[in-house]
Design an enzyme around this catalytic site. Sequence first.
Site, mmCIF file in Angstrom:
data_model
loop_
_atom_site.group_PDB
_atom_site.id
_atom_site.type_symbol
_atom_site.label_atom_id
_atom_site.label_comp_id
_atom_site.label_asym_id
_atom_site.label_seq_id
_atom_site.Cartn_x
_atom_site.Cartn_y
_atom_site.Cartn_z
ATOM 1 N N GLU A 19 -4.178 -4.904 17.159
ATOM 2 C CA GLU A 19 -4.168 -6.371 17.124
ATOM 3 C C GLU A 19 -2.839 -6.858 16.550
ATOM 4 O O GLU A 19 -2.769 -7.423 15.463
ATOM 5 C CB GLU A 19 -5.388 -6.857 16.331
ATOM 6 C CG GLU A 19 -6.694 -6.396 16.988
ATOM 7 C CD GLU A 19 -7.939 -6.519 16.110
ATOM 8 O OE1 GLU A 19 -7.845 -7.071 15.001
ATOM 9 O OE2 GLU A 19 -9.010 -6.043 16.542
ATOM 10 N N ARG A 70 -7.347 1.506 17.630
ATOM 11 C CA ARG A 70 -7.987 0.497 16.781
ATOM 12 C C ARG A 70 -8.192 0.962 15.331
ATOM 13 O O ARG A 70 -7.973 0.208 14.381
ATOM 14 C CB ARG A 70 -9.352 0.157 17.405
ATOM 15 C CG ARG A 70 -10.304 -0.655 16.540
ATOM 16 C CD ARG A 70 -11.597 -0.881 17.320
ATOM 17 N NE ARG A 70 -12.691 -1.394 16.524
ATOM 18 C CZ ARG A 70 -12.998 -2.689 16.421
ATOM 19 N NH1 ARG A 70 -12.270 -3.591 17.023
ATOM 20 N NH2 ARG A 70 -14.033 -3.072 15.699
ATOM 21 N N GLU A 100 -10.028 -14.632 14.523
ATOM 22 C CA GLU A 100 -9.704 -13.905 15.756
ATOM 23 C C GLU A 100 -8.701 -14.779 16.493
ATOM 24 O O GLU A 100 -9.048 -15.828 17.033
ATOM 25 C CB GLU A 100 -10.956 -13.696 16.618
ATOM 26 C CG GLU A 100 -12.041 -12.832 15.984
ATOM 27 C CD GLU A 100 -11.740 -11.331 16.039
ATOM 28 O OE1 GLU A 100 -10.694 -10.952 16.614
ATOM 29 O OE2 GLU A 100 -12.544 -10.559 15.504
ATOM 30 N N HIS A 135 -7.138 -3.682 12.167
ATOM 31 C CA HIS A 135 -7.268 -3.010 13.463
ATOM 32 C C HIS A 135 -5.875 -2.841 14.072
ATOM 33 O O HIS A 135 -5.142 -3.816 14.261
ATOM 34 C CB HIS A 135 -8.173 -3.808 14.401
ATOM 35 C CG HIS A 135 -9.615 -3.719 14.009
ATOM 36 N ND1 HIS A 135 -10.494 -4.759 14.133
ATOM 37 C CD2 HIS A 135 -10.322 -2.667 13.490
ATOM 38 C CE1 HIS A 135 -11.694 -4.365 13.708
ATOM 39 N NE2 HIS A 135 -11.614 -3.113 13.318
ATOM 40 N N HIS A 144 -7.520 -11.046 12.631
ATOM 41 C CA HIS A 144 -7.725 -10.138 13.765
ATOM 42 C C HIS A 144 -7.289 -10.839 15.053
ATOM 43 O O HIS A 144 -6.927 -11.999 15.080
ATOM 44 C CB HIS A 144 -9.216 -9.816 13.906
ATOM 45 C CG HIS A 144 -9.794 -8.968 12.823
ATOM 46 N ND1 HIS A 144 -10.263 -7.693 13.045
ATOM 47 C CD2 HIS A 144 -10.013 -9.216 11.507
ATOM 48 C CE1 HIS A 144 -10.740 -7.194 11.915
ATOM 49 N NE2 HIS A 144 -10.603 -8.095 10.957
HETATM 50 ZN ZN LIG Z 1 -10.132 -6.660 14.822
#
Ligand SMILES: [Zn+2]
Length: 339
Positions: free
Chosen positions: A52, A107, A273, A49, A177
């Site tokens: 990020e 994104r 994340e 993404h 991410h």
């Molecule tokens: Zn992501």
Amino acid sequence: MTQIQKSNSELVTQHYLGKTTENRTMYYLQISQPSDKIKKIIWMDCGIHAREWISPAFCQWFVKEILQNYKSDPKIRRFLQNLDLYILPVLNIDGYIYSWEKDRLWRKNRSPHMNGTCYGTDLNRNFNSSWGSIGVSYNCSSEIFCGSGPESEPETRAVAQFIKNKSSDILCYLTIHSYGQYILTPYGSTTKPPSNNEELVGQHIHLLQAVTCGTSLFTLLPFLQRKMAAAALMGKYGTSYKVGATSLILYSNSGSSRDWAHTIGIPFSYTFELRDKGTHGFVLPPDQIQHTCEETMLAVTAIIDYVDRKYFPGGAVMLTASSLGLSLCLSVILTWNVS
Ligand SMILES: [Zn+2]
């Protein structure tokens, strides 16, 4: 990447992976200690993404740390005897560049749709696992547009084909991410847990053992409520992470690389994340980059270390139940594990 390879030619090689939509070349780095042994693979990708940004930063940090410390750090030294590390520092190169030059919060990738009236497929909805079924959009202007079909995007195809070819040798798939502070396990597309769920989430007693028994009993107790990788991470700056199945602790999604990697038989598959929990979101301030990388390094190496010990037991640093420290440690863990 070329520089890293040149200055670490005894350990690092750079390899072609594929082309992006806008015809940029995707390379991955392979970190392999020369050996006659048959080795297994740990895969890590960053920057699927675009916005990020802490994710590609972590892949770079990871490579740097491994190369700096593999001679002195016993954990890294041990797992490099059995495991090769494959790192894709930026999966979505077109989107990443677009986020630097045009739209900080972009994104998706940059594939054109509807005669160039809208752009971008969410590459983490484009993998061939329950594709298009939940947590996606078929509208190309959506942030979570899943593409025209599974693996419709060249970036997805490049990664998927490579991983498929090596799948019997890959023990662990890691995809980085931000944000939210989660370590997510399969699945996103169903709440039904995978067969090795307990081990994945890290409630298995040996996981806690590996992480906690080096530390004093005083620091042990808070760890016991945490899962292995999250416990290792929290040990650095006290940052707390949630660990669990994506569909249970975050949201449902389909076509993610993590779900797909697990469905093709890679036993350990995780989405990280990274920081934060929403204060700055995708625009994490520069002064948090290093701390985020340092703590994430501990979590990732805890996972790799576990995988290494599981598939290559019998190394020099295996824990033996004869030591008093360990029996103490074990008894505490056993007591706490049933509560
Ligand atoms: Zn992501």
